[in-house]
Structures are given as C-alpha cells and as structure tokens.
Scaffold this motif. Structure first.
Motif, mmCIF file in Angstrom:
data_model
loop_
_atom_site.group_PDB
_atom_site.id
_atom_site.type_symbol
_atom_site.label_atom_id
_atom_site.label_comp_id
_atom_site.label_asym_id
_atom_site.label_seq_id
_atom_site.Cartn_x
_atom_site.Cartn_y
_atom_site.Cartn_z
ATOM 1 N N TYR A 19 0.842 -1.187 0.000
ATOM 2 C CA TYR A 19 0.000 0.000 0.000
ATOM 3 C C TYR A 19 0.882 1.243 0.000
ATOM 4 O O TYR A 19 2.066 1.183 0.319
ATOM 5 N N GLY A 20 0.297 2.345 -0.372
ATOM 6 C CA GLY A 20 1.024 3.603 -0.393
ATOM 7 C C GLY A 20 0.296 4.607 -1.264
ATOM 8 O O GLY A 20 -0.713 4.282 -1.896
ATOM 9 N N PRO A 21 0.810 5.813 -1.320
ATOM 10 C CA PRO A 21 0.152 6.850 -2.118
ATOM 11 C C PRO A 21 0.262 6.559 -3.619
ATOM 12 O O PRO A 21 1.084 5.744 -4.043
ATOM 13 N N ASN A 22 -0.550 7.239 -4.371
ATOM 14 C CA ASN A 22 -0.486 7.107 -5.828
ATOM 15 C C ASN A 22 0.900 7.507 -6.312
ATOM 16 O O ASN A 22 1.527 8.405 -5.767
ATOM 17 N N ASP A 23 1.358 6.816 -7.344
ATOM 18 C CA ASP A 23 2.640 7.105 -7.993
ATOM 19 C C ASP A 23 3.836 6.849 -7.081
ATOM 20 O O ASP A 23 4.869 7.482 -7.201
ATOM 21 N N ALA A 24 3.693 5.881 -6.168
ATOM 22 C CA ALA A 24 4.799 5.537 -5.259
ATOM 23 C C ALA A 24 5.624 4.371 -5.779
ATOM 24 O O ALA A 24 6.706 4.117 -5.264
#
Length: 78
Positions: A31-36
């Motif tokens: 999981y993580g922010p967009n564009d990571a």
C-alpha cells in the motif's frame, strides 16, 4: 518462498528499494500513495521469474538515470 525483493534503476526506482516479506504472515499487502511505485514493484517480480527460468523478459531502466543497467535481487527462504 522468497523473503526479499530488491530493485534498483528499474522502472521508477532510481535508488535501491527493498521489499521484505515475513514468512510467518499468511497475507502480504502493498500500500502507499499514488505514484509511489507499487505497480512497478509488482511488474518486476514476473521479470525476475522469467530471468530464473531463462525466458524472455522486458525491463525498462529508470528514465532519469545515467545507467541503463537494471539490478534485481531475490532472497529465498530455502
């Protein structure tokens, strides 16, 4: 089963990233922010499989790096 995946200068990863899996966990989430780079990490795993099976594979080096060499690594449990 693999314990660790390492990717450097491949797709969006200029510096080395290490994704560690714990053998006692039955479920793993990314999981993580967009564009990571989550999708790029997932794309690198089949490329590693193809390399191990001596099949054709396709990798793209980081666009902003001076080097065209992609570095991949896997640490296995056994």
């Amino acid at each position: 089963m693999f314990l660790e995946v390492r990717v450097k200068n491949c797709f969006v990863f200029k510096n080395q990233i290490v994704f560690t899996l714990y053998p006692l966990n039955k479920t793993t989430a990314i999981y993580g922010p967009n564009d990571a780079g989550k999708s790029c990490l997932i794309k690198s795993i089949p490329a590693m499989k193809d390399i191990l099976l001596n099949q054709r594979f396709e990798l793209k080096s980081n666009l902003f790096s001076n080097s065209s060499i992609c570095e991949l690594g896997i640490t296995f449990l056994y």
